[in-house]
Design a protein around this motif. Structure first.
Motif, PDB file in Angstrom:
ATOM      1  N   ALA A   1       0.843  -1.206   0.000  1.00 13.14           N
ATOM      2  CA  ALA A   1       0.000   0.000   0.000  1.00 13.14           C
ATOM      3  C   ALA A   1       0.876   1.253   0.000  1.00 13.14           C
ATOM      4  CB  ALA A   1      -0.932  -0.013   1.204  1.00 13.14           C
ATOM      5  N   PHE A   2       1.942   1.225   0.795  1.00 15.23           N
ATOM      6  CA  PHE A   2       2.875   2.351   0.842  1.00 15.23           C
ATOM      7  C   PHE A   2       3.523   2.558  -0.524  1.00 15.23           C
ATOM      8  CE2 PHE A   2       7.183   4.010   1.465  1.00 15.23           C
ATOM      9  CZ  PHE A   2       6.900   5.194   2.127  1.00 15.23           C
ATOM     10  N   SER A   3       3.911   1.469  -1.163  1.00 15.60           N
ATOM     11  CA  SER A   3       4.535   1.555  -2.479  1.00 15.60           C
ATOM     12  C   SER A   3       3.570   2.153  -3.503  1.00 15.60           C
ATOM     13  CB  SER A   3       4.996   0.178  -2.949  1.00 15.60           C
ATOM     14  OG  SER A   3       5.485   0.257  -4.262  1.00 15.60           O
ATOM     15  N   GLY A   4       2.313   1.711  -3.459  1.00 12.94           N
ATOM     16  CA  GLY A   4       1.314   2.255  -4.390  1.00 12.94           C
ATOM     17  C   GLY A   4       1.086   3.743  -4.169  1.00 12.94           C
ATOM     18  N   ALA A   5       1.001   4.146  -2.903  1.00 13.56           N
ATOM     19  CA  ALA A   5       0.771   5.559  -2.596  1.00 13.56           C
ATOM     20  C   ALA A   5       1.972   6.415  -3.003  1.00 13.56           C
ATOM     21  CB  ALA A   5       0.475   5.728  -1.111  1.00 13.56           C
ATOM     22  N   THR A   6       3.179   5.928  -2.744  1.00 10.32           N
ATOM     23  CA  THR A   6       4.361   6.716  -3.090  1.00 10.32           C
ATOM     24  C   THR A   6       4.620   6.705  -4.600  1.00 10.32           C
ATOM     25  OG1 THR A   6       5.792   4.832  -2.547  1.00 10.32           O
ATOM     26  CG2 THR A   6       5.476   6.521  -0.842  1.00 10.32           C
ATOM     27  N   ASP A   7       4.117   5.692  -5.303  1.00 14.79           N
ATOM     28  CA  ASP A   7       4.212   5.691  -6.767  1.00 14.79           C
ATOM     29  C   ASP A   7       3.446   6.883  -7.318  1.00 14.79           C
ATOM     30  OD1 ASP A   7       4.691   4.866  -9.412  1.00 14.79           O
ATOM     31  OD2 ASP A   7       2.813   3.751  -9.454  1.00 14.79           O
ATOM     32  N   TRP A   8       2.292   7.119  -6.780  1.00 16.25           N
ATOM     33  CA  TRP A   8       1.491   8.273  -7.192  1.00 16.25           C
ATOM     34  C   TRP A   8       2.186   9.566  -6.760  1.00 16.25           C
ATOM     35  CZ3 TRP A   8      -0.800  11.766  -3.785  1.00 16.25           C
ATOM     36  CH2 TRP A   8      -1.625  12.723  -4.388  1.00 16.25           C
ATOM     37  N   LEU A   9       2.678   9.587  -5.518  1.00 18.70           N
ATOM     38  CA  LEU A   9       3.261  10.795  -4.945  1.00 18.70           C
ATOM     39  C   LEU A   9       4.502  11.258  -5.698  1.00 18.70           C
ATOM     40  CD1 LEU A   9       3.230  12.882  -2.646  1.00 18.70           C
ATOM     41  CD2 LEU A   9       4.660  11.297  -1.327  1.00 18.70           C
ATOM     42  N   ASP A  10       5.382  10.332  -6.075  1.00 25.21           N
ATOM     43  CA  ASP A  10       6.616  10.781  -6.729  1.00 25.21           C
ATOM     44  C   ASP A  10       6.333  11.441  -8.079  1.00 25.21           C
ATOM     45  OD1 ASP A  10       6.279   8.587  -8.422  1.00 25.21           O
ATOM     46  OD2 ASP A  10       8.147   7.621  -7.881  1.00 25.21           O
ATOM     47  N   GLY A  11       5.330  10.948  -8.798  1.00 23.71           N
ATOM     48  CA  GLY A  11       4.965  11.576 -10.066  1.00 23.71           C
ATOM     49  C   GLY A  11       4.385  12.969  -9.874  1.00 23.71           C
ATOM     50  N   VAL A  12       3.512  13.097  -8.893  1.00 20.63           N
ATOM     51  CA  VAL A  12       2.900  14.401  -8.608  1.00 20.63           C
ATOM     52  C   VAL A  12       3.969  15.402  -8.183  1.00 20.63           C
ATOM     53  CG1 VAL A  12       1.368  15.620  -7.001  1.00 20.63           C
ATOM     54  CG2 VAL A  12       0.618  13.490  -8.048  1.00 20.63           C
ATOM     55  N   LEU A  13       4.850  14.984  -7.287  1.00 20.14           N
ATOM     56  CA  LEU A  13       5.898  15.892  -6.820  1.00 20.14           C
ATOM     57  C   LEU A  13       6.862  16.270  -7.944  1.00 20.14           C
ATOM     58  CD1 LEU A  13       6.764  14.437  -3.292  1.00 20.14           C
ATOM     59  CD2 LEU A  13       5.531  16.548  -3.836  1.00 20.14           C
ATOM     60  N   ALA A  14       7.189  15.307  -8.802  1.00 19.25           N
ATOM     61  CA  ALA A  14       8.103  15.609  -9.908  1.00 19.25           C
ATOM     62  C   ALA A  14       7.537  16.722 -10.781  1.00 19.25           C
ATOM     63  CB  ALA A  14       8.358  14.351 -10.735  1.00 19.25           C
ATOM     64  N   ARG A  15       6.250  16.639 -11.074  1.00 15.23           N
ATOM     65  CA  ARG A  15       5.638  17.669 -11.923  1.00 15.23           C
ATOM     66  C   ARG A  15       5.464  18.994 -11.186  1.00 15.23           C
ATOM     67  NH1 ARG A  15       3.444  12.943 -13.388  1.00 15.23           N
ATOM     68  NH2 ARG A  15       1.656  13.075 -12.007  1.00 15.23           N
ATOM     69  N   ARG A  16       4.982  18.946  -9.952  1.00 14.52           N
ATOM     70  CA  ARG A  16       4.721  20.190  -9.213  1.00 14.52           C
ATOM     71  C   ARG A  16       5.992  20.928  -8.811  1.00 14.52           C
ATOM     72  NH1 ARG A  16      -0.459  18.660  -5.563  1.00 14.52           N
ATOM     73  NH2 ARG A  16      -1.941  18.660  -7.282  1.00 14.52           N
ATOM     74  N   LEU A  17       7.031  20.177  -8.485  1.00 16.20           N
ATOM     75  CA  LEU A  17       8.289  20.806  -8.060  1.00 16.20           C
ATOM     76  C   LEU A  17       9.222  21.073  -9.241  1.00 16.20           C
ATOM     77  CD1 LEU A  17       9.042  18.661  -4.869  1.00 16.20           C
ATOM     78  CD2 LEU A  17       8.004  20.953  -4.972  1.00 16.20           C
ATOM     79  N   GLY A  18       8.788  20.692 -10.448  1.00 20.39           N
ATOM     80  CA  GLY A  18       9.646  20.861 -11.614  1.00 20.39           C
ATOM     81  C   GLY A  18      10.893  19.993 -11.527  1.00 20.39           C
ATOM     82  N   GLN A  19      10.743  18.780 -10.967  1.00 19.91           N
ATOM     83  CA  GLN A  19      11.883  17.887 -10.762  1.00 19.91           C
ATOM     84  C   GLN A  19      11.778  16.613 -11.591  1.00 19.91           C
ATOM     85  OE1 GLN A  19      12.276  17.268  -6.509  1.00 19.91           O
ATOM     86  NE2 GLN A  19      13.079  19.321  -6.206  1.00 19.91           N
ATOM     87  N   VAL A  20      11.189  16.719 -12.773  1.00 24.75           N
ATOM     88  CA  VAL A  20      11.150  15.577 -13.682  1.00 24.75           C
ATOM     89  C   VAL A  20      12.568  15.355 -14.182  1.00 24.75           C
ATOM     90  CG1 VAL A  20      10.241  14.694 -15.865  1.00 24.75           C
ATOM     91  CG2 VAL A  20       8.763  16.038 -14.356  1.00 24.75           C
ATOM     92  N   SER A  21      13.077  14.152 -14.008  1.00 21.33           N
ATOM     93  CA  SER A  21      14.468  13.882 -14.393  1.00 21.33           C
ATOM     94  C   SER A  21      14.565  12.585 -15.187  1.00 21.33           C
ATOM     95  CB  SER A  21      15.349  13.788 -13.146  1.00 21.33           C
ATOM     96  OG  SER A  21      15.041  12.618 -12.415  1.00 21.33           O
ATOM     97  N   ARG A  22      15.670  12.464 -15.927  1.00 23.18           N
ATOM     98  CA  ARG A  22      15.913  11.233 -16.683  1.00 23.18           C
ATOM     99  C   ARG A  22      16.025  10.045 -15.737  1.00 23.18           C
ATOM    100  NH1 ARG A  22      18.968  15.015 -19.408  1.00 23.18           N
ATOM    101  NH2 ARG A  22      18.239  15.418 -21.515  1.00 23.18           N
ATOM    102  N   LEU A  23      16.729  10.234 -14.617  1.00 21.73           N
ATOM    103  CA  LEU A  23      16.866   9.153 -13.639  1.00 21.73           C
ATOM    104  C   LEU A  23      15.504   8.743 -13.091  1.00 21.73           C
ATOM    105  CD1 LEU A  23      18.668   7.251 -12.013  1.00 21.73           C
ATOM    106  CD2 LEU A  23      18.847   9.072 -10.283  1.00 21.73           C
ATOM    107  N   GLY A  24      14.674   9.718 -12.803  1.00 19.61           N
ATOM    108  CA  GLY A  24      13.334   9.428 -12.296  1.00 19.61           C
ATOM    109  C   GLY A  24      12.498   8.668 -13.302  1.00 19.61           C
ATOM    110  N   GLN A  25      12.682   8.995 -14.584  1.00 21.91           N
ATOM    111  CA  GLN A  25      11.951   8.292 -15.633  1.00 21.91           C
ATOM    112  C   GLN A  25      12.387   6.843 -15.746  1.00 21.91           C
ATOM    113  OE1 GLN A  25      12.691  10.962 -18.940  1.00 21.91           O
ATOM    114  NE2 GLN A  25      10.665  11.897 -18.713  1.00 21.91           N
ATOM    115  N   LEU A  26      13.555   6.507 -15.223  1.00 21.40           N
ATOM    116  CA  LEU A  26      14.019   5.116 -15.189  1.00 21.40           C
ATOM    117  C   LEU A  26      13.676   4.445 -13.867  1.00 21.40           C
ATOM    118  CD1 LEU A  26      17.545   5.564 -16.801  1.00 21.40           C
ATOM    119  CD2 LEU A  26      15.495   4.629 -17.884  1.00 21.40           C
TER     120      LEU A  26
END
Length: 191
Positions: free
Chosen positions: A46-71
């Protein structure tokens, strides 16, 4: 092209740290499943599912979309799905055909990525269908684990778990088809 312009080469970002944490939780989850610590295993999933959503939202909102994150993000998703399926299949919670169907998709897309890379292309952008399929699978597995409980909770979890699993498999393969079509279009263009 706007999405490509906002992808950075940064490594140390909040979303990347979240994805790294999810990757580190994969062996913990495997141990929990293997030792029948189902309550904790459900919590980690459940934690993994919630943080999967969270990391995408934070990447977009904080302008932290990265190549490493995309991998890292899809790697964590795939590892959790594969480890969960193997663990649940070994315990007899899910049938082996479910594992085979999902692994077949991973093999097909893995070959596609190798072909794209050989022709100078990176991975295609993630589709909403792929994210939805992953979401459904990541929520199906804890429910199927809870279905092992001999109570009304288990009976209800079984119904919802299989609904999420079957829809997730369908969306997962549908997205795989979209990725293959996208790869086909890319291979017709110069890299």
């Amino acid at each position: 092209m706007g999405d490509e312009e906002t992808v950075s080469a940064r490594v140390l970002t909040v979303p990347n740290l979240i994805s790294l944490l999810r990757l580190l939780l994969v062996p913990v989850f495997a141990w929990l499943i293997a030792t029948h610590r189902d309550g904790w295993a459900v919590a980690v999933l459940a934690f993994s599912g919630a943080t999967d959503w969270l990391d995408g939202v934070l990447a977009r909102r904080l302008g932290q979309v990265s190549r490493l994150g995309q991998l890292l993000d899809p790697a964590a998703d795939r590892l959790f799905i594969v480890v969960t399926l193997i663990g649940l299949a070994l315990r007899g919670v899910v049938p082996w055909w479910l594992l085979a169907v999902l692994l077949a998709r991973e093999v097909v897309l893995g070959v596609m990525l190798l072909v794209l890379r050989r022709h100078g292309w990176g991975p295609p952008p993630v589709h909403l269908a792929g994210k939805a399929g992953t979401f459904m699978l990541l929520y199906a597995f804890p429910l199927l684990l809870l279905a092992e409980w001999d109570s009304w909770v288990g009976a209800l979890a079984r119904v919802f778990g299989w609904a999420f699993a079957l829809w997730g498999v369908g969306l997962y393969w549908f997205a795989g088809g979209l990725y293959l079509a996208q790869a086909r279009r890319l291979l017709r263009e110069p890299a």
